[in-house]
Structures are given as structure tokens and as C-alpha cells.
Scaffold this motif. Structure first.
Motif, PDB file in Angstrom:
ATOM      1  N   GLN A  96       0.831  -1.189   0.000  1.00  0.00           N
ATOM      2  CA  GLN A  96       0.000   0.000   0.000  1.00  0.00           C
ATOM      3  C   GLN A  96       0.877   1.255   0.000  1.00  0.00           C
ATOM      4  N   ALA A  97       0.598   2.147  -0.914  1.00  0.00           N
ATOM      5  CA  ALA A  97       1.374   3.392  -0.993  1.00  0.00           C
ATOM      6  C   ALA A  97       1.164   4.234   0.259  1.00  0.00           C
ATOM      7  N   LEU A  98       2.259   4.655   0.875  1.00  0.00           N
ATOM      8  CA  LEU A  98       2.207   5.489   2.079  1.00  0.00           C
ATOM      9  C   LEU A  98       2.496   6.946   1.752  1.00  0.00           C
ATOM     10  N   ALA A  99       3.342   7.170   0.753  1.00  0.00           N
ATOM     11  CA  ALA A  99       3.753   8.533   0.426  1.00  0.00           C
ATOM     12  C   ALA A  99       4.180   8.613  -1.034  1.00  0.00           C
ATOM     13  N   ARG A 100       4.361   9.850  -1.490  1.00  0.00           N
ATOM     14  CA  ARG A 100       4.938  10.104  -2.811  1.00  0.00           C
ATOM     15  C   ARG A 100       6.383  10.528  -2.616  1.00  0.00           C
ATOM     16  N   LEU A 101       7.277   9.970  -3.410  1.00  0.00           N
ATOM     17  CA  LEU A 101       8.704  10.269  -3.295  1.00  0.00           C
ATOM     18  C   LEU A 101       9.153  11.067  -4.510  1.00  0.00           C
ATOM     19  N   THR A 103      12.079  12.813  -6.657  1.00  0.00           N
ATOM     20  CA  THR A 103      13.521  12.756  -6.909  1.00  0.00           C
ATOM     21  C   THR A 103      13.862  13.653  -8.089  1.00  0.00           C
ATOM     22  N   ALA A 104      15.144  13.999  -8.203  1.00  0.00           N
ATOM     23  CA  ALA A 104      15.583  14.879  -9.283  1.00  0.00           C
ATOM     24  C   ALA A 104      15.428  14.221 -10.642  1.00  0.00           C
ATOM     25  N   GLU A 105      15.489  12.884 -10.696  1.00  0.00           N
ATOM     26  CA  GLU A 105      15.433  12.172 -11.966  1.00  0.00           C
ATOM     27  C   GLU A 105      14.011  11.980 -12.484  1.00  0.00           C
ATOM     28  N   ASN A 106      13.029  12.015 -11.587  1.00  0.00           N
ATOM     29  CA  ASN A 106      11.656  11.722 -11.983  1.00  0.00           C
ATOM     30  C   ASN A 106      10.776  12.959 -11.833  1.00  0.00           C
ATOM     31  N   GLN A 107      10.210  13.416 -12.951  1.00  0.00           N
ATOM     32  CA  GLN A 107       9.309  14.554 -12.885  1.00  0.00           C
ATOM     33  C   GLN A 107       8.022  14.204 -12.154  1.00  0.00           C
ATOM     34  N   ILE A 108       7.589  12.959 -12.289  1.00  0.00           N
ATOM     35  CA  ILE A 108       6.405  12.488 -11.582  1.00  0.00           C
ATOM     36  C   ILE A 108       6.854  11.733 -10.342  1.00  0.00           C
ATOM     37  N   PRO A 109       6.354  12.084  -9.158  1.00  0.00           N
ATOM     38  CA  PRO A 109       6.764  11.373  -7.938  1.00  0.00           C
ATOM     39  C   PRO A 109       6.438   9.890  -8.023  1.00  0.00           C
ATOM     40  N   LEU A 110       7.249   9.090  -7.335  1.00  0.00           N
ATOM     41  CA  LEU A 110       7.041   7.654  -7.265  1.00  0.00           C
ATOM     42  C   LEU A 110       6.388   7.292  -5.937  1.00  0.00           C
ATOM     43  N   ALA A 111       5.472   6.351  -5.964  1.00  0.00           N
ATOM     44  CA  ALA A 111       4.845   5.899  -4.720  1.00  0.00           C
ATOM     45  C   ALA A 111       5.814   5.023  -3.950  1.00  0.00           C
ATOM     46  N   ILE A 112       5.709   5.064  -2.625  1.00  0.00           N
ATOM     47  CA  ILE A 112       6.576   4.266  -1.765  1.00  0.00           C
ATOM     48  C   ILE A 112       5.744   3.740  -0.613  1.00  0.00           C
ATOM     49  N   ASP A 113       6.019   2.499  -0.176  1.00  0.00           N
ATOM     50  CA  ASP A 113       5.249   1.937   0.935  1.00  0.00           C
ATOM     51  C   ASP A 113       5.988   2.121   2.250  1.00  0.00           C
ATOM     52  N   PRO A 129       1.141  12.242   1.393  1.00  0.00           N
ATOM     53  CA  PRO A 129       2.226  13.175   1.723  1.00  0.00           C
ATOM     54  C   PRO A 129       3.395  13.016   0.750  1.00  0.00           C
ATOM     55  N   LEU A 130       4.132  14.110   0.571  1.00  0.00           N
ATOM     56  CA  LEU A 130       5.270  14.116  -0.349  1.00  0.00           C
ATOM     57  C   LEU A 130       6.572  14.081   0.442  1.00  0.00           C
ATOM     58  N   ILE A 131       7.473  13.171   0.068  1.00  0.00           N
ATOM     59  CA  ILE A 131       8.830  13.144   0.622  1.00  0.00           C
ATOM     60  C   ILE A 131       9.763  13.718  -0.433  1.00  0.00           C
ATOM     61  N   GLU A 132      10.515  14.724  -0.048  1.00  0.00           N
ATOM     62  CA  GLU A 132      11.454  15.340  -0.988  1.00  0.00           C
ATOM     63  C   GLU A 132      12.821  15.467  -0.338  1.00  0.00           C
ATOM     64  N   GLY A 133      13.827  15.740  -1.191  1.00  0.00           N
ATOM     65  CA  GLY A 133      15.181  15.907  -0.688  1.00  0.00           C
ATOM     66  C   GLY A 133      16.002  14.634  -0.653  1.00  0.00           C
ATOM     67  N   TYR A 134      15.458  13.540  -1.172  1.00  0.00           N
ATOM     68  CA  TYR A 134      16.184  12.263  -1.184  1.00  0.00           C
ATOM     69  C   TYR A 134      17.042  12.221  -2.447  1.00  0.00           C
ATOM     70  N   ARG A 135      18.344  12.162  -2.279  1.00  0.00           N
ATOM     71  CA  ARG A 135      19.272  12.292  -3.407  1.00  0.00           C
ATOM     72  C   ARG A 135      19.992  10.973  -3.675  1.00  0.00           C
ATOM     73  N   VAL A 136      19.297  10.071  -4.350  1.00  0.00           N
ATOM     74  CA  VAL A 136      19.889   8.803  -4.772  1.00  0.00           C
ATOM     75  C   VAL A 136      19.547   8.598  -6.234  1.00  0.00           C
ATOM     76  N   ALA A 137      20.558   8.383  -7.068  1.00  0.00           N
ATOM     77  CA  ALA A 137      20.343   8.229  -8.504  1.00  0.00           C
ATOM     78  C   ALA A 137      19.872   6.813  -8.839  1.00  0.00           C
ATOM     79  N   GLY A 138      19.130   6.708  -9.932  1.00  0.00           N
ATOM     80  CA  GLY A 138      18.745   5.409 -10.458  1.00  0.00           C
ATOM     81  C   GLY A 138      17.587   4.739  -9.749  1.00  0.00           C
ATOM     82  N   LEU A 139      16.771   5.498  -9.026  1.00  0.00           N
ATOM     83  CA  LEU A 139      15.651   4.903  -8.307  1.00  0.00           C
ATOM     84  C   LEU A 139      14.510   4.617  -9.270  1.00  0.00           C
TER      85      LEU A 139
END
Length: 223
Positions: A96-101, A103-113, A129-139
Motif C-alpha cells: 500500500q502506498a504510504l507517500a509520494r517520493l 527525486t531529481a530524476e523523476n518529474q512524476i513522484p514515485l509511490a513508496i510503501d 504526503p510528499l517526501i522530498e530531498g532524497y538524493r539517490v540516482a537510479g531509483l
């Protein structure tokens, strides 16, 4: 050796006659259930390469289960059972999606559980809720995030989602760019800086402070 070989071949031939080549065990019904909305019967059949007309005993249940749990990000757990003579029952527990993540690489946020598994954009609800500021490439969907700040953010959001704390703290956004604290924005514009490793206890104190402020008619812009 020859006798042993003949015994093996005979056992295999008998198994084929009794089970895998027996028309009595042709799949005529597939009972597919999921506790969510992402996994439909049609999608699951395509993902698992299953269809009516196959033999019940020709289906490698363990292989199908492993394929679904490892290749489909939204699937958390699969249970498969043969119901003789002609039914294959499949039960799915979805992530179940808990938040939207963001990232700099994805214009559309990714769901995360809540465990940190990335589900992909199709699982997203705009109210999460939106989580931002996570800086990991290739997610990518199917990936897994595992950093101290992300674990703290997911713990925080899961507490608000599953306990009464969420009634007092409606989180709109969490910034995890700072390693020493979480920068939290609430729906009413309040900003909360949450530091320290003991996220649950600190969050309960913040919720209690916020609840007291509301009762007193105060609306703090920062805590």
C-alpha cells in the motif's frame, strides 16, 4: 543402474498419466483475490503466464509465486493453492502506498510503501504526503530505499497513518535533505523540525504540544 533408471522412468510415466497429462486436472476455474485495487485478475494472469486450460500439476507453484513477488513491485505476498479437481486459487497481498517520493530524476513522484519499496507512479494518490530531498540516482519501481533519514520519514508517516497522532498532525510534506533532522510541513502551514533518533516519542510530544496549542486557540507556525 539399469533397474534404477527404469524405476525413475516408470515413476515419471506414472506421474504423467495420473497427474500432468490427466484431463481431470485441467484448470477450468481460477479464483483470484487481492486486498487492493492494483492487481486485477487479468493483470495477474499476464504477469504469471497462467490461463485456463493448463494442467493443475504442470504449474510450478513456487516458481510462479517467486516470479510475482520479485517482478511486480506492488505485490507483497502471494499464496497459491490447488483445489482439486480443476481450480487454482490465488490470493494476493498488495503493498500500500504510504507517500509520494520526489527525486531529481523523476518529474512524476514515485509511490513508496511503509517498508521503503518503490511502487511506481500508477500507485499514487494525489492526497498522499510528499517526501522530498532524497538524493539517490537510479531509483525505479521495484527498488528499495534504505537510509536513516528515509527510515525516519517513513516511520513518521506510518505513525500518522495508523495511530491517533494523525488526527492532530496532518502532514503535507517531509524534507529529508538534512541528515540531522526532518523538515515537516503540515496542511495548515505549520512547520516542524524533528531531530533525534527516537522518532515515535518525539512525534508524540509534538502532537501533544500541537493539540494543547489548538485547545488554547494558538496556531503556531513552527515547533
Amino acid at each position: 543402474a539399469a533397474a534404477f533408471w527404469l524405476l525413475i522412468m516408470g515413476t515419471q510415466a506414472l506421474g504423467k498419466v495420473l497427474f500432468t497429462a490427466n484431463e481431470q486436472y485441467i484448470i477450468r476455474h481460477m479464483e483470484i483475490e487481492s486486498d487492493g485495487k492494483q492487481v486485477t485478475a487479468r493483470r495477474l494472469k499476464d504477469w504469471a503466464n497462467l490461463h485456463e486450460g493448463m494442467n493443475l500439476f504442470a504449474v510450478d507453484i513456487d516458481q510462479v509465486r517467486q516470479r510475482l513477488e520479485s517482478m511486480v513491485p506492488v505485490i507483497k505476498q502471494v499464496t497459491i493453492r490447488r483445489q482439486l479437481p480443476d481450480t487454482l486459487a490465488i490470493r494476493v497481498i498488495e503493498r500500500q502506498a504510504l507517500a509520494r517520493l520526489s527525486t531529481a530524476e523523476n518529474q512524476i513522484p514515485l509511490a513508496i510503501d511503509s517498508e521503503g519499496y518503490v511502487l511506481g507512479p500508477t500507485s499514487i494518490a494525489p492526497t498522499l504526503p510528499l517526501i522530498e530531498g532524497y538524493r539517490v540516482a537510479g531509483l525505479r519501481p521495484g527498488g528499495f530505499v534504505d537510509s536513516p533519514e528515509m527510515r525516519s520519514a517513513l516511520t513518521l508517516l506510518n505513525l500518522c497513518d495508523t495511530t491517533p497522532i494523525g488526527q492532530h498532525l496532518r502532514i503535507r510534506k517531509v524534507n529529508v535533505a538534512h541528515p540531522d533532522h526532518l523538515d515537516i510541513s503540515l496542511d495548515n502551514g505549520t512547520r516542524v523540525l524533528l531531530a533525534g533518533p527516537d522518532t515515535p516519542n518525539r512525534l508524540r510530544k509534538v502532537a501533544a504540544t500541537f493539540q494543547t496549542a489548538i485547545r488554547q486557540g494558538l496556531y503556531p507556525v513552527a515547533i
